[in-house]
Design a protein around this motif. Structure first.
Motif, short mmCIF file in Angstrom:
data_model
loop_
_atom_site.label_atom_id
_atom_site.label_comp_id
_atom_site.label_asym_id
_atom_site.label_seq_id
_atom_site.Cartn_x
_atom_site.Cartn_y
_atom_site.Cartn_z
N CYS A 39 0.51 -1.10 0.49
CA CYS A 39 -0.39 -0.16 0.05
C CYS A 39 0.91 1.43 -0.07
O CYS A 39 1.95 1.29 0.46
N GLN A 40 0.22 2.42 -0.24
CA GLN A 40 1.27 3.88 -0.07
C GLN A 40 0.39 4.42 1.64
O GLN A 40 -1.16 5.17 1.61
N MET A 41 1.20 4.12 2.57
CA MET A 41 0.71 4.59 3.77
C MET A 41 1.31 6.66 3.72
O MET A 41 2.23 7.07 3.72
N GLU A 42 -0.12 7.19 3.04
CA GLU A 42 -0.27 8.78 3.39
C GLU A 42 0.25 9.69 4.05
O GLU A 42 0.61 10.27 3.81
N ASN A 43 -0.11 8.64 5.90
CA ASN A 43 -0.08 9.77 6.35
C ASN A 43 0.52 8.72 7.25
O ASN A 43 1.17 7.59 7.27
N PRO A 44 1.65 10.06 8.26
CA PRO A 44 2.23 9.72 9.75
C PRO A 44 0.74 8.16 10.97
O PRO A 44 -0.32 8.55 10.62
N ASN B 97 6.15 10.47 0.84
CA ASN B 97 4.64 11.22 0.07
C ASN B 97 5.10 12.41 0.84
O ASN B 97 5.90 13.35 1.82
N ASN B 98 4.08 13.55 -0.02
CA ASN B 98 3.94 14.62 0.51
C ASN B 98 3.42 15.34 1.91
O ASN B 98 3.44 16.31 2.35
N HIS B 99 3.39 13.61 2.83
CA HIS B 99 3.12 14.17 4.23
C HIS B 99 3.07 13.42 5.11
O HIS B 99 3.43 13.25 6.23
N ALA B 100 4.58 12.97 4.65
CA ALA B 100 5.90 12.12 5.07
C ALA B 100 6.40 12.95 6.42
O ALA B 100 6.40 12.09 7.35
N TYR B 101 6.39 14.16 6.19
CA TYR B 101 6.63 14.67 7.01
C TYR B 101 5.99 16.01 8.00
O TYR B 101 5.96 16.77 8.93
N ASP B 102 4.22 15.51 8.03
CA ASP B 102 3.76 16.63 8.55
C ASP B 102 3.77 16.03 10.53
O ASP B 102 3.16 17.23 11.12
N SER C 138 9.51 13.21 13.93
CA SER C 138 9.46 12.49 15.66
C SER C 138 8.70 11.42 14.93
O SER C 138 7.49 10.36 15.54
N GLY C 139 7.77 12.20 14.52
CA GLY C 139 6.10 11.10 13.31
C GLY C 139 7.24 10.41 12.53
O GLY C 139 6.67 9.22 12.11
N LEU C 140 7.98 10.26 11.76
CA LEU C 140 9.06 9.18 10.51
C LEU C 140 8.81 8.47 11.89
O LEU C 140 8.48 7.09 11.62
N ALA C 141 10.08 8.76 12.50
CA ALA C 141 9.77 7.70 13.90
C ALA C 141 9.04 6.97 13.89
O ALA C 141 8.72 5.57 13.83
N SER C 142 7.91 7.45 14.32
CA SER C 142 7.12 6.65 15.26
C SER C 142 6.27 6.00 14.49
O SER C 142 5.60 4.68 14.35
N THR C 143 5.62 6.93 12.58
CA THR C 143 5.28 5.66 11.53
C THR C 143 6.04 4.43 11.60
O THR C 143 5.35 3.64 11.54
N GLN D 140 5.84 -3.70 6.13
CA GLN D 140 7.38 -3.21 6.26
C GLN D 140 6.59 -1.56 5.87
O GLN D 140 5.86 -1.77 5.30
N ALA D 141 7.97 -1.27 6.21
CA ALA D 141 8.03 0.58 5.36
C ALA D 141 9.26 0.96 4.53
O ALA D 141 10.67 1.07 4.74
N ALA D 142 8.90 1.32 3.25
CA ALA D 142 10.12 1.56 1.99
C ALA D 142 9.73 3.27 2.40
O ALA D 142 8.75 3.55 1.16
N GLY D 143 11.17 4.05 2.38
CA GLY D 143 11.03 5.57 2.50
C GLY D 143 12.23 5.79 3.23
O GLY D 143 12.42 5.72 3.62
N PRO D 144 11.77 7.37 3.09
CA PRO D 144 12.52 7.67 4.62
C PRO D 144 12.78 7.43 5.75
O PRO D 144 11.42 6.94 6.20
N ALA D 145 13.82 7.62 6.45
CA ALA D 145 14.51 6.61 8.13
C ALA D 145 14.34 8.28 9.22
O ALA D 145 13.68 9.47 8.16
N ALA D 146 13.99 8.18 10.33
CA ALA D 146 13.89 9.41 10.68
C ALA D 146 15.13 9.71 10.96
O ALA D 146 15.53 11.17 11.75
N SER D 147 16.11 9.21 11.07
CA SER D 147 17.83 9.86 11.26
C SER D 147 18.77 9.08 9.60
O SER D 147 18.17 7.61 9.12
#
Length: 240
Positions: A114-119, A155-160, A164-169, A179-186
Motif C-alpha cells: 500500500c501507500q501509507m499517506e499519513n504518519p 509522500n508529501n505528508h511524510a513530515y506532517d 518524530s512522526g517519521l520515527a513513530s510511523t 514493511q516500510a519503504a521510504g525515508p528514515a527518521a535519521s
C-alpha cells in the motif's frame, strides 16, 4: 501485476492505488527496493524483519509468476478519525468497517503493498487536522489485517509530524508486521530498500516522492536518488 520468469513488470492492481514499477533482472545477493509481482512456486509473501537484514538469495533459472496487489493512498482524514472513534465505542479507534467490502481484493495475490499517506501515532495523540495528517496506531493494525505486507511511506505528508512522526510511523508499522519503504527518521537509519519473498521470488521496493513536506516544494529531503534503481535492480528478481 504479474511477473513471469525473472523479468519484472508493474501495473496498478487493486482499485485503491497507482504504483509504478521498474523492471529489474537479478542474479546477485544484496539489496533491492520496492514491492510487487506474481509467481508460481509455493508459499506466500512474507516481509523481511527489517531492511537491515540480509536479503534472501534470488531464484536462478526458475520459471514462474507471482501476483502483486498494490493500493494507492491510505489516509485518515479528521472525519474518518471521528467515525473510527465512535465505532470503537469511544475507547480507541476501529477502522475495519471501512474496508469490509474490499478486503477480499486486498487479501488476494502473493504480495500486497500500500501507500501509507499519513504518519502514524504511537499513542494516538496530535491526530489529524485538515491537511495535516496523523492517524491512530490502530489504523496500521487494520491495514495489516486486510492483507497488506508493507507500504511505501515517501509522500508529501511524510513530515506532517516531523522527524518524530517519521520515527513513530516506522515503529507502529514494524509493530504490526508491515514493511516500510521510504525515508528514515535519521541519517543513521536505513529506510531503503525493503525486501519481500513471495513463492521463491525475491522482491525489492523503493519509495519516492516529489516532496516530503508540503511547505517545501520539490525538495527530495532524505528520499532515494533515481539512480538507486540501477544500483538495486541487479540484487532482486523484481524491483518496484
Amino acid at each position: 501485476m504479474r511477473i513471469r520468469g525473472r523479468a519484472a513488470a508493474a501495473a496498478p492492481l487493486i482499485s485503491l492505488l497507482a504504483l509504478t514499477a521498474c523492471s529489474g533482472s537479478s542474479h546477485d545477493t544484496g539489496g533491492a527496493s520496492s514491492s510487487g509481482a506474481s509467481s508460481s512456486s509455493g508459499g506466500s509473501a512474507s516481509p523481511s524483519a527489517s531492511s537491515s537484514v540480509a536479503p534472501p538469495e534470488p531464484v536462478k533459472n526458475k520459471p514462474g509468476s507471482i501476483t502483486i496487489g498494490a493500493s494507492g493512498d491510505l489516509i485518515v482524514h479528521p472525519s474518518i478519525t471521528q467515525m473510527a472513534r465512535r465505532a470503537a465505542g469511544g475507547t480507541g479507534y476501529r477502522f475495519d468497517q471501512f474496508f469490509g467490502q474490499i478486503s477480499p481484493v486486498t487479501k488476494a495475490g502473493d504480495l500486497r503493498i500500500c501507500q501509507m499517506e499519513n504518519p502514524l501515532s504511537r499513542d494516538d495523540t496530535n491526530l489529524a487536522r485538515e491537511l495535516s495528517f496523523n492517524a491512530p496506531h490502530e489504523f496500521a493494525t487494520t491495514v495489516k489485517s486486510i492483507g497488506f505486507d508493507g507500504c511505501s511511506t515517501a509522500n508529501n505528508h511524510a513530515y506532517d509530524r516531523g522527524l518524530s512522526g517519521l520515527a513513530s510511523t516506522r515503529s507502529v508499522m514494524a509493530a504490526n508486521g508491515l514493511q516500510a519503504a521510504g525515508p528514515a527518521a535519521s541519517a543513521g537509519e536505513k529506510g531503503q530498500p525493503v525486501f519481500y519473498e513471495a513463492k521463491g521470488f525475491k522482491v525489492a521496493q523503493l519509495s519516492y516522492s516529489y516532496t516530503l513536506d508540503n511547505r517545501i516544494n520539490g525538495d527530495q529531503i532524505g528520499t532515494p536518488r533515481c539512480d538507486d534503481q540501477a544500483r538495486w535492480s541487479s540484487h532482486c528478481d523484481s524491483l518496484i
